[in-house]
Scaffold this motif. Structure first.
Motif, PDB file in Angstrom:
ATOM      1  N   ILE A 118       0.845  -1.186   0.000  1.00 38.72           N
ATOM      2  CA  ILE A 118       0.000   0.000   0.000  1.00 38.72           C
ATOM      3  C   ILE A 118       0.884   1.241   0.000  1.00 38.72           C
ATOM      4  O   ILE A 118       1.913   1.303   0.696  1.00 38.72           O
ATOM      5  N   GLY A 119       0.518   2.180  -0.808  1.00 43.34           N
ATOM      6  CA  GLY A 119       1.296   3.400  -0.883  1.00 43.34           C
ATOM      7  C   GLY A 119       1.127   4.251   0.381  1.00 43.34           C
ATOM      8  O   GLY A 119       0.281   3.977   1.236  1.00 43.34           O
ATOM      9  N   ASP A 120       1.956   5.317   0.515  1.00 43.34           N
ATOM     10  CA  ASP A 120       1.900   6.151   1.706  1.00 43.34           C
ATOM     11  C   ASP A 120       2.221   7.600   1.314  1.00 43.34           C
ATOM     12  O   ASP A 120       2.810   7.857   0.252  1.00 43.34           O
ATOM     13  N   ASN A 121       1.845   8.509   2.156  1.00 46.14           N
ATOM     14  CA  ASN A 121       2.197   9.916   1.944  1.00 46.14           C
ATOM     15  C   ASN A 121       3.686  10.105   2.206  1.00 46.14           C
ATOM     16  O   ASN A 121       4.220   9.559   3.183  1.00 46.14           O
ATOM     17  N   THR A 122       4.329  10.868   1.360  1.00 46.60           N
ATOM     18  CA  THR A 122       5.782  11.029   1.462  1.00 46.60           C
ATOM     19  C   THR A 122       6.154  12.514   1.429  1.00 46.60           C
ATOM     20  O   THR A 122       5.660  13.282   0.587  1.00 46.60           O
ATOM     21  N   GLU A 154       8.624  15.862   0.925  1.00 43.92           N
ATOM     22  CA  GLU A 154       9.514  16.248  -0.145  1.00 43.92           C
ATOM     23  C   GLU A 154      10.937  15.806   0.156  1.00 43.92           C
ATOM     24  O   GLU A 154      11.463  16.034   1.248  1.00 43.92           O
ATOM     25  N   GLY A 155      11.532  15.084  -0.790  1.00 46.11           N
ATOM     26  CA  GLY A 155      12.905  14.624  -0.634  1.00 46.11           C
ATOM     27  C   GLY A 155      13.038  13.339   0.149  1.00 46.11           C
ATOM     28  O   GLY A 155      14.140  12.792   0.258  1.00 46.11           O
ATOM     29  N   ALA A 156      11.932  12.838   0.702  1.00 48.58           N
ATOM     30  CA  ALA A 156      11.996  11.587   1.477  1.00 48.58           C
ATOM     31  C   ALA A 156      11.901  10.384   0.533  1.00 48.58           C
ATOM     32  O   ALA A 156      11.519  10.497  -0.638  1.00 48.58           O
ATOM     33  N   ASP A 157      12.296   9.227   1.075  1.00 52.97           N
ATOM     34  CA  ASP A 157      12.209   7.988   0.285  1.00 52.97           C
ATOM     35  C   ASP A 157      10.751   7.632  -0.006  1.00 52.97           C
ATOM     36  O   ASP A 157       9.861   7.883   0.812  1.00 52.97           O
ATOM     37  N   TYR A 158      10.572   7.052  -1.148  1.00 55.08           N
ATOM     38  CA  TYR A 158       9.232   6.577  -1.517  1.00 55.08           C
ATOM     39  C   TYR A 158       8.809   5.456  -0.572  1.00 55.08           C
ATOM     40  O   TYR A 158       9.641   4.704  -0.051  1.00 55.08           O
ATOM     41  N   ALA A 159       7.509   5.319  -0.366  1.00 51.31           N
ATOM     42  CA  ALA A 159       6.966   4.243   0.481  1.00 51.31           C
ATOM     43  C   ALA A 159       7.170   2.895  -0.230  1.00 51.31           C
ATOM     44  O   ALA A 159       6.941   2.769  -1.437  1.00 51.31           O
ATOM     45  N   THR A 160       7.613   1.923   0.500  1.00 52.34           N
ATOM     46  CA  THR A 160       7.795   0.567  -0.055  1.00 52.34           C
ATOM     47  C   THR A 160       6.432  -0.091  -0.241  1.00 52.34           C
ATOM     48  O   THR A 160       5.627  -0.151   0.700  1.00 52.34           O
TER      49      THR A 160
END
Length: 385
Positions: A150-154, A156-162
């Motif tokens: 499931i995707g997640d809020n991320t 700016e500049g942070a790693d994408y949700a696994t």
């Protein structure tokens, strides 16, 4: 006894059978009779040629049958053979007569020429699951999808949700299923009914009976299928098992709405159950005496309120008081979620070698198969509470 005497004795025996009251194969006997007559003529012709070569005239041959060339003071073998054949024909006509009580009344014992079938002993489950021919193989591994991430809020500049998909694997190993039976040559040749064909058919049915039960209760150990109710069916999470203490007006809804994912109600699924539990669904009544469930039966299959079902006696009935709590009683899901791999064709053989001296005929059947659940939580398993 000469060959000509044997022929005449057999011809006399056949005529007795044709004139008798017992059940016989007319085509076979008449064909044999014509064959014997032809052979008799050929033998007679050869004897005539021998007699001419020995100086006996053709007239002598016409007036004296070749099988009567014996001194008058000696017994006639042909006459004795005919007498023996008459006695055998009489015995066959009486068809193994029996004496009634202490009197001398003799009654014939007749036998049917067919064998009446028994009730169906093989659940159709074996034919409805997924089949995968893998002739010559020994094992097979079927991958299946456990679920998506499931995707997640991320920020700016942070790693994408696994959010990786999760996969599992169902291991299917070979199991050798065999059946063996023997009968005597008397059973094969003498009775009017074809017992030998039923024995041959029986070894195949016995293998199918075993496999269709293993689809549910196979423990997954060496040389066993991984059944739906087995811990070896690791595609099923035991936490999803449902416990039901008695069949009531909510049972079917509990099963249907407990199966599947969180976003759908599955509509193509089959309920596997014991016949006793099917009876419990049928006999359940409202306070007004009306049926709670609309059950339509069609032999081994049918529907309960439109939900397809299939009977398999390997299920332990919830409605059976002799069944202990915790026993698996039903399974609900698409039958395509179980894979039966076919590692060899069914091999059915007959042999007379093993007990040749005793005149016994051996029949055997063998097949190499494997099976396992191949979809994540492919079945909802129901236990007795």
């Amino acid at each position: 006894m000469t060959r000509l005497q044997q022929i005449e004795a057999r011809m006399l025996e056949i005529r007795g059978l044709l004139e008798g009251d017992g059940e016989v194969n007319l085509d076979e006997l008449e064909t044999e009779l014509r064959t014997l007559e032809t052979e008799k003529k050929d033998l007679g012709a050869r004897e005539r040629r021998k007699a001419v070569a020995a100086g006996i005239t053709a007239g002598d041959i016409e007036t004296r049958h070749v099988d009567t060339f014996v001194p008058e003071h000696t017994p006639d073998p042909a006459k004795e053979a005919r007498k023996a054949a008459e006695e055998r024909g009489k015995a066959l006509k009486e068809n193994r007569s029996v004496t009634v009580g202490s009197s001398s009344v003799i009654l014939p014992k007749h036998q049917a020429s067919d064998i009446r079938p028994t009730f169906n002993e093989v659940s159709g489950l074996i034919d409805m699951v997924t089949h995968k021919p893998l002739l010559g193989g020994e094992s097979f591994q079927q991958p299946y999808l456990k679920g998506y991430g499931i995707g997640d809020n991320t920020a700016e500049g942070a790693d994408y949700a696994t959010a990786e998909p999760v996969f599992g694997y169902a291991d299917i190993n070979k199991s050798k299923v065999t059946a063996y039976a023997e009968d005597s040559e008397e059973v094969q040749k003498l009775p009017a009914a074809d017992y030998d064909a039923e024995v041959m058919k029986g070894v195949t049915i016995a293998s199918r009976k075993k496999i269709t039960r293993e689809i549910l209760i196979g423990d997954g150990a060496t040389n066993h299928l991984a059944g739906i109710f087995s811990t070896a069916a690791n595609a099923i999470d035991a936490a999803t098992d449902k416990t039901i203490s008695a069949i009531d007006e909510t049972t079917l809804d509990e099963i249907v709405f407990s199966f599947g994912g969180d976003e759908d109600v599955e509509d193509v699924a089959v309920l596997i159950l014991n016949k006793k539990d099917l009876k419990a669904f049928v006999t359940l009544r409202t306070d007004e005496g009306e049926r709670v469930y609309d059950v339509k039966t069609n032999g081994n299959t049918g529907t309960i309120d439109g939900v397809p079902y299939i009977i398999n006696s390997a299920c332990k009935a919830i409605s059976d008081t002799a069944v202990a709590a915790g026993q698996y009683s039903m399974a609900y899901g698409p039958l395509s979620n179980y894979m039966l791999t076919i590692f060899s064709d069914v091999d059915v053989q007959r042999s007379t070698d093993f007990k040749f001296k005793q005149g016994m005929i051996a029949h055997r059947s063998s097949v190499f198969v494997g099976g396992n659940v191949i979809s994540k939580n492919g079945f909802l398993r129901v236990k007795k509470g």
